[in-house]
Design a protein around this motif. Structure first.
Motif, mmCIF file in Angstrom:
data_model
loop_
_atom_site.group_PDB
_atom_site.id
_atom_site.type_symbol
_atom_site.label_atom_id
_atom_site.label_comp_id
_atom_site.label_asym_id
_atom_site.label_seq_id
_atom_site.Cartn_x
_atom_site.Cartn_y
_atom_site.Cartn_z
ATOM 1 N N ARG A 1 0.683 -0.842 -0.619
ATOM 2 C CA ARG A 1 0.047 0.462 -0.421
ATOM 3 C C ARG A 1 0.917 1.079 -0.194
ATOM 4 N NH1 ARG A 1 -2.786 -1.287 3.812
ATOM 5 N NH2 ARG A 1 -5.031 -2.073 2.903
ATOM 6 N N SER B 1 -12.047 1.195 -1.062
ATOM 7 C CA SER B 1 -12.248 0.462 -2.097
ATOM 8 C C SER B 1 -12.083 -1.309 -1.692
ATOM 9 C CB SER B 1 -11.800 0.759 -3.344
ATOM 10 O OG SER B 1 -9.531 0.692 -3.115
ATOM 11 N N GLU B 2 -11.202 -1.270 -0.659
ATOM 12 C CA GLU B 2 -11.104 -2.181 -0.665
ATOM 13 C C GLU B 2 -11.340 -3.338 0.839
ATOM 14 O OE1 GLU B 2 -7.487 -2.016 1.453
ATOM 15 O OE2 GLU B 2 -5.693 -1.914 -0.021
ATOM 16 N N HIS B 3 -13.181 -2.127 1.055
ATOM 17 C CA HIS B 3 -13.927 -2.719 1.870
ATOM 18 C C HIS B 3 -15.414 -2.622 1.755
ATOM 19 C CE1 HIS B 3 -10.599 -2.067 4.987
ATOM 20 N NE2 HIS B 3 -10.171 -1.842 4.663
#
Length: 502
Positions: free
Chosen positions: A220, A242-244
């Protein structure tokens, strides 16, 4: 030499949970890494945590110090409550004998003697200990001994070949005192982690880290805030909404004031954000607390983060409006955290909110989050230009989690033309506008909903009154120009709710 990671070998965990998250699990083993940063940025603490993690995994560990003494390292570890038992510490610092005139080199350059001796001592200790994890602190000493950039580069390349052949994962610490931004080291190292130590004009110091380079591995990117506390580095990975992404059923949050719910089209949808904007003292925080208390009374946890108001004052003011928060605070369906903007970084605040929403703070996951206020959050930002970007990520994350978020924003001014310190109206799904206006020689309050993405809402302007509770009056149809602060009365009746101080 092949720099591709060995996928059959597990990653080498750093011992810092947040950093491992940024790195995608840890460091590729049997590689050489550069940890750079100015003095005081946390390099030694990070290196010790890495070695202590190796001790927990039953791996031989070696710390080679060219600048600090073993006593100094032991003192650092003691301040964090650590024991260095299991870590082999080798001191290659100058001894007292070096101060004697007879021991000063006069015919030979120091690089001709000391560099060779230092290198030989390091290699001998590695052969003796046979470590899996090695820290060399610091490269500034080797750079000064080498004197020329060519000799220094060859020395580091030789170290790299030597350690790789012995399955050692090596951290090279560089304090940037001899050469700022040494790109030669960046090209040699398998990965580079840069630590920053910032001093704002007011408030506590800020620390950030960035993974500059990591070959063959996803990580990251960007800047990540971190603190050095008792127990080591506490890293707060940059939030990426966007990862959740999660699927959520649609539901609506209602409060204890039916007229307020009707103004909002029946209530507020879960997974949306509501911005309460207006001048100071017009009822923004009270409306947010009303919905938080209503959710907590139904068993859904609400988390309040107060930047501007002391906890005691907030509780006393809420009780005066008929909203006693003590029962919900006692049963933990409502949590109240006072935030000091001078002592908090934006990354740490986002991590604190995430813990509340994920239930990682020891309580049930929060379904309602109140940030009071954005003005305080703005003051916590070292760079104000990035406030809206970070807030957008946080709001998007909370939306994915199905959380109702209330943002309180105080505008400059009291009546008439007013401005906000930052424009976040386009970020929020719902915008509730508060205004003061003058009528019959009294200062009164008005409330209206100017935006709601998730459904219909009333477009009327109603009077808001705070006395023994929150009261919302009938639409002010007989007044014109309420939002200007000095309206004109065009009717025959009177839709106001009695005297303002009643």
């Amino acid at each position: 030499m092949d720099d591709s990671p060995d996928q059959s070998s597990p990653l080498s965990a750093t011992g810092v949970v947040g950093l491992d998250n940024i790195l995608g699990g840890g460091l590729t083993p049997s590689r050489l890494y550069l940890i750079e940063g100015n003095p005081g940025s946390g390099k030694t603490t990070l290196a010790l945590q890495y070695l202590l993690e190796g001790v927990r995994r039953k791996e031989p560990c070696l710390y080679v110090t060219l600048s600090e003494t073993k006593a100094e390292l032991t003192a650092v570890a003691k301040s964090h409550g650590w024991s260095l038992e299991g870590i082999e510490i080798v001191e290659l610092t100058a001894s007292e004998a070096e101060l004697e005139p007879d021991n000063q080199h006069t015919m030979f350059q120091p690089a001709d003697v000391e560099l060779g001796q230092t290198t030989k001592a390091v290699l001998a200790e590695v052969e003796r200990v046979k470590p899996r994890r090695v820290v060399i602190d610091s490269l500034s000493e080797l750079r000064l001994l080498a004197q020329s950039s060519l000799r220094y580069r060859r020395q580091i390349l030789a170290f790299k070949q030597f350690f790789t052949g012995r399955e050692c994962t090596v951290l090279l610490l560089d304090d940037n005192t001899s050469s700022a931004g040494d790109l030669q080291l960046h090209s040699i190292a398998h990965g580079v982690i840069s630590l920053e130590h910032l001093s704002p004009q007011y408030g506590s110091e800020r620390r950030r880290l960035r993974v500059v380079k990591l070959r063959g591995q996803r990580f990251r990117g960007g800047l990540h805030d971190f603190n050095i506390a008792t127990g080591g580095l506490d890293v707060f990975p940059r939030l990426v909404a966007s990862e959740h992404v999660e699927g959520r059923e649609r539901a609506m949050l209602t409060g204890d004031v039916p007229e307020l719910d009707r103004l909002l089209g029946g209530g507020i949808d879960f997974g949306t954000s509501t911005l309460l904007v207006g001048p100071a003292g017009c009822g923004k925080s009270s409306v947010a607390i009303n919905y938080a208390r209503a959710a907590a009374a139904r068993g859904d946890r609400a988390a309040l983060f107060a930047f501007d108001e002391r906890s005691e004052t907030l509780l006393h003011r809420a009780a005066g409006l008929g909203m006693d928060l003590r029962p919900q605070l006692k049963n933990k369906t409502l949590t109240l955290q006072q935030v000091d903007p001078a002592e908090l970084s934006p990354g740490e605040f986002a991590a604190t909110v995430r813990k509340a929403v994920d239930g990682a703070d020891g309580h049930a996951p929060a379904k309602v989050v109140v940030i009071d206020s954005l003005n305080g959050y703005l003051h916590a930002m070292p760079e104000e230009d990035f406030l809206t970007v970070q807030m957008h990520e946080l709001l998007t994350y909370l939306g994915h989690k199905g959380v109702v978020t209330f943002l309180v924003l105080a505008q400059h001014g009291m009546i008439g033309s007013m401005q906000a310190p930052v424009d976040t109206t386009y970020l929020a799904d719902t915008v509730v506008l508060f205004r003061y206006f003058e009528a019959h020689g009294e200062v009164r309050q008005a409330i209206s909903v100017v935006k709601k993405r998730s459904g219909k809402h009333e477009r009327t302007i109603r009077e808001l009154k705070l006395d023994n509770g929150i009261r919302v009056g009938e639409p002010l149809k007989e007044f014109r120009g309420v939002l200007t602060g000095t309206p004109t009365f065009d009717g025959e009746g009177d839709t106001l709710m009695g005297p303002a101080n009643a």
